[in-house]
Write an enzyme that holds these catalytic residues in place. Structure first.
Site, PDB file in Angstrom:
ATOM      1  N   ASP A  73       0.849  -1.372   0.037  1.00 31.36           N
ATOM      2  CA  ASP A  73       0.004  -0.012  -0.094  1.00 31.36           C
ATOM      3  C   ASP A  73       0.856   1.399  -0.137  1.00 31.36           C
ATOM      4  O   ASP A  73       2.132   1.361   0.280  1.00 31.36           O
ATOM      5  CB  ASP A  73      -0.992  -0.047   1.209  1.00 31.36           C
ATOM      6  CG  ASP A  73      -2.310   0.809   1.024  1.00 31.36           C
ATOM      7  OD1 ASP A  73      -3.404   0.400   0.822  1.00 31.36           O
ATOM      8  OD2 ASP A  73      -1.968   1.927   1.078  1.00 31.36           O
ATOM      9  N   ASP A  87       3.677   1.792  -4.446  1.00 34.73           N
ATOM     10  CA  ASP A  87       2.854   2.636  -5.475  1.00 34.73           C
ATOM     11  C   ASP A  87       2.939   1.447  -6.603  1.00 34.73           C
ATOM     12  O   ASP A  87       3.719   1.073  -7.220  1.00 34.73           O
ATOM     13  CB  ASP A  87       3.707   3.672  -6.111  1.00 34.73           C
ATOM     14  CG  ASP A  87       2.722   4.552  -7.129  1.00 34.73           C
ATOM     15  OD1 ASP A  87       1.826   3.956  -7.773  1.00 34.73           O
ATOM     16  OD2 ASP A  87       3.633   5.644  -7.428  1.00 34.73           O
ATOM     17  N   TYR A 109     -13.066   4.573 -15.406  1.00 35.50           N
ATOM     18  CA  TYR A 109     -13.068   3.386 -14.528  1.00 35.50           C
ATOM     19  C   TYR A 109     -13.816   1.974 -14.912  1.00 35.50           C
ATOM     20  O   TYR A 109     -13.291   1.298 -14.734  1.00 35.50           O
ATOM     21  CB  TYR A 109     -14.127   3.918 -13.432  1.00 35.50           C
ATOM     22  CG  TYR A 109     -14.403   3.222 -12.172  1.00 35.50           C
ATOM     23  CD1 TYR A 109     -13.026   2.810 -11.344  1.00 35.50           C
ATOM     24  CD2 TYR A 109     -15.450   2.600 -11.942  1.00 35.50           C
ATOM     25  CE1 TYR A 109     -13.349   1.973 -10.218  1.00 35.50           C
ATOM     26  CE2 TYR A 109     -15.555   1.576 -10.715  1.00 35.50           C
ATOM     27  CZ  TYR A 109     -14.513   1.562  -9.807  1.00 35.50           C
ATOM     28  OH  TYR A 109     -14.554   0.595  -9.028  1.00 35.50           O
TER      29      TYR A 109
END
Length: 262
Positions: free
Chosen positions: A36, A59, A167
């Protein structure tokens, strides 16, 4: 596949649905490597859950940081003797926006890249880099299974709303790659599955406006509530444990279909 004494790599595991999955697998005896970007949250989770959890600051748009985390996980596995059982790329972002705005200006390409690079490229990059840790496992009896991959799509892959082009493209791609990935990995005894959640309580949906939230709540069928992290984590666990689940995307949405207008 049994969860106890196996290691699972979870990106986006320091918050939201990823964190719920970390907690669930840990509670069933699993070891979890959390990848994370939020180091503060990651440290809190490790402090709370203890030595069967390891955090790596990653990342998912940066291959070197993923490589470092996978290498660190490999070292950890040698220390614990808890072989890698699964890869769960759960890092994701929304960032809604139409391709052209009310001023007739196209959306900046950087916004599209941001969504697609995290949701799609980050998913594939983590899988490809961690696969050698799965493919070298000793096959389990009776089916010769070596591991499982559980990816995260979205209801937007089926019925995306206005402003969700980037998305929906990224999550639709994850949905589409599930079967060919399962077929690629079948000779190795590795399964590939995808979950497509609808409206769930998460950091992403917490940023919605009251108008958007109200429009979604109106179309909920049953149960008449957003999904919770525990609902998602249970689905992940059921996929891990059921060897017949392979090559499919499961809608986790309580029969909800997203409306075309807000």
């Amino acid at each position: 596949m049994h969860i106890k004494d196996r290691t699972f790599i979870i990106s986006g595991g320091a918050s939201g649905l990823g964190l719920a999955t970390v907690r669930d697998l840990h509670s069933h005896g699993g070891y979890v490597a959390i990848l994370d970007l939020n180091a503060e949250n990651g440290a809190k989770v490790v402090s709370e859950l203890g030595p069967r959890v390891m955090f790596f600051e990653v990342d998912v748009t940066s291959t070197p940081t993923i490589e470092a985390a996978v290498a660190g996980t490999a070292v950890w596995i040698k220390e614990t003797n808890a072989a890698l059982g699964g890869i769960i790329p759960a890092a994701g972002v929304g960032m809604p926006g139409k391709l052209i705005d009310r001023h007739n200006e196209p959306i900046p390409i950087e916004r599209l890249d941001f969504v697609i690079n995290i949701n799609l490229r980050g998913t594939l990059d983590l899988i490809r880099l961690a696969l050698p840790l799965l493919s070298t496992n000793t096959p389990t009896k009776p089916d010769g299974e070596r591991g499982v991959i559980v990816m995260v799509s979205s209801s937007a892959a089926f019925d995306g709303q206005p402003g969700q082009v980037a998305y929906a493209a990224s999550k639709g791609a994850v949905r589409s790659l599930t079967l060919p990935l399962a077929r690629d990995l079948a000779p190795l005894g590795i399964r590939a599955m995808t979950i497509a959640p609808s409206y769930f309580e998460s950091n992403m949906t917490a940023q919605m406006s009251d108008k958007v939230r109200a429009s979604l709540e109106r179309v909920l069928e049953f149960p008449k509530r957003p999904g919770k992290g525990d609902d998602f984590a249970l689905m992940v666990r059921q996929i891990i444990e059921n060897v017949m689940m392979n090559g499919e995307t499961i809608r986790l949405d309580g029969a909800t279909r997203m409306p075309s207008k807000l």
